[in-house]
Structure formats: C-alpha cells, structure tokens
Design a protein around this motif. Structure first.
Motif, PDB file in Angstrom:
ATOM      1  N   UNK A  66       0.808  -1.232   0.000  1.00 16.17           N
ATOM      2  CA  UNK A  66       0.000   0.000   0.000  1.00 16.17           C
ATOM      3  C   UNK A  66       0.837   1.276   0.000  1.00 16.17           C
ATOM      4  N   UNK A  67       2.140   1.159   0.205  1.00 20.55           N
ATOM      5  CA  UNK A  67       2.932   2.347   0.521  1.00 20.55           C
ATOM      6  C   UNK A  67       4.021   2.559  -0.532  1.00 20.55           C
ATOM      7  N   UNK A  68       3.681   2.507  -1.800  1.00 21.65           N
ATOM      8  CA  UNK A  68       4.689   2.685  -2.851  1.00 21.65           C
ATOM      9  C   UNK A  68       5.398   4.026  -2.760  1.00 21.65           C
ATOM     10  N   UNK A 260      -7.047  -7.336 -12.331  1.00 21.07           N
ATOM     11  CA  UNK A 260      -6.968  -7.016 -10.914  1.00 21.07           C
ATOM     12  C   UNK A 260      -5.588  -6.441 -10.639  1.00 21.07           C
ATOM     13  N   UNK A 261      -5.514  -5.109 -10.619  1.00 23.96           N
ATOM     14  CA  UNK A 261      -4.248  -4.390 -10.427  1.00 23.96           C
ATOM     15  C   UNK A 261      -4.131  -3.847  -8.999  1.00 23.96           C
ATOM     16  N   UNK A 262      -4.815  -4.471  -8.073  1.00 24.06           N
ATOM     17  CA  UNK A 262      -4.842  -3.954  -6.703  1.00 24.06           C
ATOM     18  C   UNK A 262      -3.446  -3.938  -6.090  1.00 24.06           C
ATOM     19  N   UNK A 263      -2.679  -5.003  -6.277  1.00 19.09           N
ATOM     20  CA  UNK A 263      -1.322  -5.052  -5.726  1.00 19.09           C
ATOM     21  C   UNK A 263      -0.268  -4.628  -6.739  1.00 19.09           C
ATOM     22  N   UNK A 264      -0.550  -4.804  -8.025  1.00 20.66           N
ATOM     23  CA  UNK A 264       0.452  -4.521  -9.056  1.00 20.66           C
ATOM     24  C   UNK A 264       0.462  -3.073  -9.526  1.00 20.66           C
ATOM     25  N   UNK A 265      -0.579  -2.317  -9.208  1.00 21.99           N
ATOM     26  CA  UNK A 265      -0.725  -0.975  -9.766  1.00 21.99           C
ATOM     27  C   UNK A 265       0.121   0.084  -9.093  1.00 21.99           C
ATOM     28  N   UNK A 266       0.136   1.256  -9.690  1.00 26.10           N
ATOM     29  CA  UNK A 266       0.753   2.470  -9.159  1.00 26.10           C
ATOM     30  C   UNK A 266       2.256   2.305  -8.944  1.00 26.10           C
ATOM     31  N   UNK A 288      -6.522  -0.369  -5.958  1.00 29.79           N
ATOM     32  CA  UNK A 288      -6.616   0.032  -4.554  1.00 29.79           C
ATOM     33  C   UNK A 288      -5.199   0.151  -3.996  1.00 29.79           C
ATOM     34  N   UNK A 289      -4.961  -0.362  -2.801  1.00 29.40           N
ATOM     35  CA  UNK A 289      -3.663  -0.383  -2.128  1.00 29.40           C
ATOM     36  C   UNK A 289      -2.897   0.927  -2.283  1.00 29.40           C
ATOM     37  N   UNK A 290      -1.874   0.970  -3.160  1.00 29.89           N
ATOM     38  CA  UNK A 290      -0.979   2.141  -3.203  1.00 29.89           C
ATOM     39  C   UNK A 290      -1.565   3.355  -3.907  1.00 29.89           C
ATOM     40  N   UNK A 291      -2.814   3.319  -4.323  1.00 31.30           N
ATOM     41  CA  UNK A 291      -3.366   4.464  -5.033  1.00 31.30           C
ATOM     42  C   UNK A 291      -3.498   5.692  -4.139  1.00 31.30           C
ATOM     43  N   UNK A 331      -2.352  13.399  -4.699  1.00 36.78           N
ATOM     44  CA  UNK A 331      -0.989  13.657  -4.257  1.00 36.78           C
ATOM     45  C   UNK A 331      -0.056  12.517  -4.645  1.00 36.78           C
ATOM     46  N   UNK A 332      -0.529  11.275  -4.527  1.00 36.67           N
ATOM     47  CA  UNK A 332       0.280  10.111  -4.900  1.00 36.67           C
ATOM     48  C   UNK A 332       0.699  10.179  -6.363  1.00 36.67           C
ATOM     49  N   UNK A 333      -0.238  10.480  -7.246  1.00 36.58           N
ATOM     50  CA  UNK A 333       0.088  10.549  -8.676  1.00 36.58           C
ATOM     51  C   UNK A 333       1.075  11.681  -8.956  1.00 36.58           C
ATOM     52  N   UNK A 334       0.940  12.784  -8.245  1.00 35.71           N
ATOM     53  CA  UNK A 334       1.880  13.892  -8.415  1.00 35.71           C
ATOM     54  C   UNK A 334       3.277  13.481  -7.950  1.00 35.71           C
ATOM     55  N   UNK A 335       3.350  12.790  -6.816  1.00 33.69           N
ATOM     56  CA  UNK A 335       4.637  12.310  -6.301  1.00 33.69           C
ATOM     57  C   UNK A 335       5.259  11.316  -7.278  1.00 33.69           C
ATOM     58  N   UNK A 336       4.457  10.413  -7.799  1.00 27.54           N
ATOM     59  CA  UNK A 336       4.981   9.413  -8.727  1.00 27.54           C
ATOM     60  C   UNK A 336       5.621  10.061  -9.941  1.00 27.54           C
ATOM     61  N   UNK A 337       4.966  11.110 -10.447  1.00 24.32           N
ATOM     62  CA  UNK A 337       5.505  11.798 -11.624  1.00 24.32           C
ATOM     63  C   UNK A 337       6.758  12.595 -11.264  1.00 24.32           C
TER      64      UNK A 337
END
Length: 451
Positions: A66-68, A260-266, A288-291, A331-337
């Motif tokens: 959950x904490x990527x 099902x990208x719940x664990x694989x996503x983000x 879900x999870x790291x989103x 905020x997560x998507x901004x951090x990822x970028x």
C-alpha cells in the motif's frame, strides 16, 4: 545488529510495551485477524518503521503493497491536512466534490489503451472487484465469471469465491457464490519438465478452450478476471503469450477482461499498471492499495460504454471515494511523476534480482527467484530437484528477519515464498541493508537447522 545504520532491534521481540499491547489485543481482537511481526508501530516515515519500544525496522512489506510512495510522504500528509480543514465527508451521491472528479480524470488518462475510460471509486480492493463483476454482468447480460487457480481477489463472498487458494482464505467458509469457475494459470517454475515455456502456455490456453466444454459455455461467461502478477500466490508471473491469449479468447466470445491491479498498480512493476507489460487493454481494471498511500480507497476503471451500462443508484456507497482518499490519491500521482517512481521501481527490481541471483548461487534452499519491476520474490524449497516447498523454513526466516530489524512478508500457494514490497522511495542504503539482513536471516536459520 551492531554496526547497522538503519535497522536496530534493541530487545527481543516483542518488547515490554509491545507485550502489554499484545495482551490487550488478544483480549479484544479476534484470532482470525493475523499479524506478522509481534509489535506495534509508533511512527513511520519513508521506508522506516519505529515501534512502541523504540526499535527501528526497514520496511520490505509496505503494508502489503500500500505504501509505494513511502510512509507519511510530506506531500500526501499536506494534502490530507488541507482537506480535513475544508470538509471530511459529504457523500458523493449526496453533495459531490471536485477531488473525486480530478482523481478520476488523472487515472482515466493513465489507464492502458486508447479507449475512452470512466472511473468510479469505492472503499476496498474487494469492493472494487465486487463492483467490476456487477458491471460486467450488467453489460453482458451474462452471469458466469472465470478466475484463475492461485489468484487472490479478496475476503468477501464473491471475491472469496473468485480466489483460487483454499487455506487460509476459503477453508470452512462455504458455500460460495454460484457461477464462479477457475481456469488454470501458468506457474512456470512448477511446469512439467518436459515442456518449454512456450509449450506450457500453449497447453494452458488449449485447456481454457476445453474448459468451455467441460465447465461452462462461453456464451454464459460475463468476464475473466486476472492478476497481471499473482500476489498472494507468490508473485507468479504469467508470460506475455498467455495473457494476450486469454485476452483474445475473451474477444472471440464477447467476454470482458478484468485486470486485478490492486497489488500490481501504481508503479510496483515499473509501470502505472502492470498490464502495460503485456500490451493488453483490459475492459475493466480494479485498483486500490498504493493508489492513496494507505488511505482506504479503491476504484474500477472501464471503457466508457461498459461503465455507463449501470443506471443511477445501482452503483456507489456511503463512503465510496471519500474526499480524504481522493486528495491522497491526487498527491500520490503527483509524487509518482515528480520522483519518477516507475523508473525507480525498475532500478530497485534490478538491484534486488542481482542480489537474489547471488543468494541463489549460495543457498540451495532457494528454488526460484523472480520479479517484475520492484515486485520480487524468493521461493524456498527443501530440495531443488523435487521442489518440495519449505514452508516452515520460510516462516523461520521471516521471524529471524523481524528480530534483526526487517519487516518482510511471505506468500505462495505453498506458503514458501518470501515477497518484497518495499516502498519505492527506499534509499539504496536502506535497500542494501535490508537485503543484507534477509541474507543473515537465511544463514542463521540454516545454521540452526544444521545444529
């Protein structure tokens, strides 16, 4: 732990404060809710955890993926504080709010494939899967759903029914939801020795066609649901040919493909969505999870015409897409970028796999090591020739790692896989120390076994 820079456990686990909390926990919390390390967190930042007794741990679990973007990332924390000062909840189906729209727009723009997408938000991964099945049935006017052996999709009735592993998820919890079927999934490490990887994929795809004869007619199937990498079953990675083959079978029979990208996503696999590795555009994707960096929120992404098949009031829920979850997600998507975390995941994965190769050459108990991006795993066996799972050894390695200051999880169809889900913001120094601790744990357990 002398000489270690980050992880240091000052006392044997659990410490005195954790022991007191453990006693209180056992008095009031049901046994069915398990735990890994027998201690309690006091604070968390980046890839480091500190427990109530002052012990510090390197986090290779990331709250089960959950904490990527790391624990308590400053930008996420700031967004949450700002949102709390404005309003906490109104119910999107009562009075709407713009963070929901902004997050949906961003996620729709990132989803694989050229089709126009729409997005809805929910509370948990299981709830997202439940709604994806609802939407698929509504759109296709069919009832059956096909998942895969070894897959994990949740603990609710429908998602438990879809899950392809009995213990601990399904045992004695039946009867299960009707019209759910399980097709074979490629587990290349345990494929028949007489088959090449390509032959194995061809065989399994042919089995799916036979499955339509012996189990359920394709005209009755609304959807196939697949994890791009099976998480709870030990990071089992299908080959591109198999995934594309299933997608083509779905297309031929008018069946929807749910990823099902719940664990694989983000960012976990080095892409926003792991399906990008296979060149496949799903009809529906669950996330879900790291989103949202640990905030409870999930979602369903789908092609516009599919998502619009449900009428107003047929989807949603009281807390679905909470403002706090949406602000955290933005905020997560901004951090990822900004921090280029997809590329960071690839770099972390490369570093981990290099270390795993060294461990494989050094320890015969490692039967296989595998990974996609920063989703990496070791499979432990009693014998490399027979591939007999080393379940107890795996549990001992985890316990030893915890006592040395590393939080790490196991998984696997046979409970014999050590899986790594470290935050993608982990430093190289923290990663190397964590891998060193893991090696020390394996060495210590093996020496103890010989003694």
């Amino acid at each position: 732990m002398m000489g270690k820079k980050f992880a240091h456990v000052q006392t044997a686990l659990p410490g005195p404060k954790a022991k007191e909390l453990l006693e209180r926990r056992h008095n009031v919390v049901p046994n069915g809710i398990g735990y890994g390390a027998p201690t309690f967190v006091e604070k968390a930042k980046g890839a480091l955890l500190t427990d109530v007794d002052g012990n510090q741990f390197i986090d290779f679990a990331g709250a089960i993926g959950c904490i990527n973007v790391g624990h308590s990332h400053d930008q996420v924390v700031s967004a949450l504080h700002d949102q709390v000062d404005k309003y906490i909840h109104t119910g999107f189906n009562v009075m709407m709010y713009d963070p929901y729209i902004e997050l949906a727009e961003k996620i729709a723009s990132l989803a694989p494939g050229p089709s126009n997408k729409k997005v809805m938000f929910l509370n948990s991964g299981a709830e997202a899967v439940e709604n994806a099945v609802k939407i698929a049935r509504k759109y296709t006017k069919r009832q059956a759903v096909v998942s895969f052996s070894g897959g994990f999709h949740g603990r609710t009735l429908m998602t438990m029914s879809l899950t392809g592993k009995v213990r601990p998820f399904k045992y004695e919890y039946g009867p299960f939801a009707p019209e759910v079927y399980h097709a074979p999934f490629p587990y290349h490490y345990r494929r028949p020795e007489s088959m090449t990887e390509e032959e194995y994929s061809d065989y399994l795809l042919s089995q799916v066609e036979n499955f339509f004869i012996s189990e359920v007619d394709p005209s009755l199937v609304s959807a196939f649901i697949m994890e791009p990498v099976q998480g709870e079953s030990g990071f089992i990675i299908p080959d591109k040919k198999f995934v594309q083959g299933i997608r083509e079978i779905c297309h031929q029979h008018g069946i929807l493909f749910i990823a099902d990208e719940i664990q694989t996503g983000f960012g976990r696999t080095g892409k926003y969505f792991a399906m990008e590795h296979y060149g496949v555009e799903p009809d529906l994707t669950v996330i879900s999870k790291s989103m949202a960096a640990g905030m409870p929120i999930s979602g369903v992404i789908g092609r516009e015409e599919i998502m619009d098949s449900a009428s107003p009031g047929e989807l949603g829920g009281t807390y679905c897409g909470s403002p706090l979850g949406c602000r955290a997600g933005i905020a997560v998507l901004d951090v990822m970028e900004k921090e280029n975390l997809n590329a960071r995941a690839e770099a972390l994965g490369k570093r981990v796999m290099e270390k795993f190769e060294e461990l494989y050459d050094r320890y015969d108990v490692i039967g296989d090591y595998r990974g996609l991006g920063a989703m990496c795993a070791l499979e432990l066996v009693k014998d490399r020739d027979t591939k007999e799972p080393a379940k107890e050894l795996t549990s001992q390695v985890l316990k030893e790692a915890h006592e040395r200051g590393l939080i790490v999880l196991k998984a696997g169809v046979h409970d014999n896989v050590v899986r790594l889900l470290m935050p993608l913001v982990i430093t190289d120094e923290q990663l190397d120390e964590g891998l060193e601790i893991l090696e020390e744990a394996i060495e210590s357990v093996l020496v103890g076994a010989k003694g």
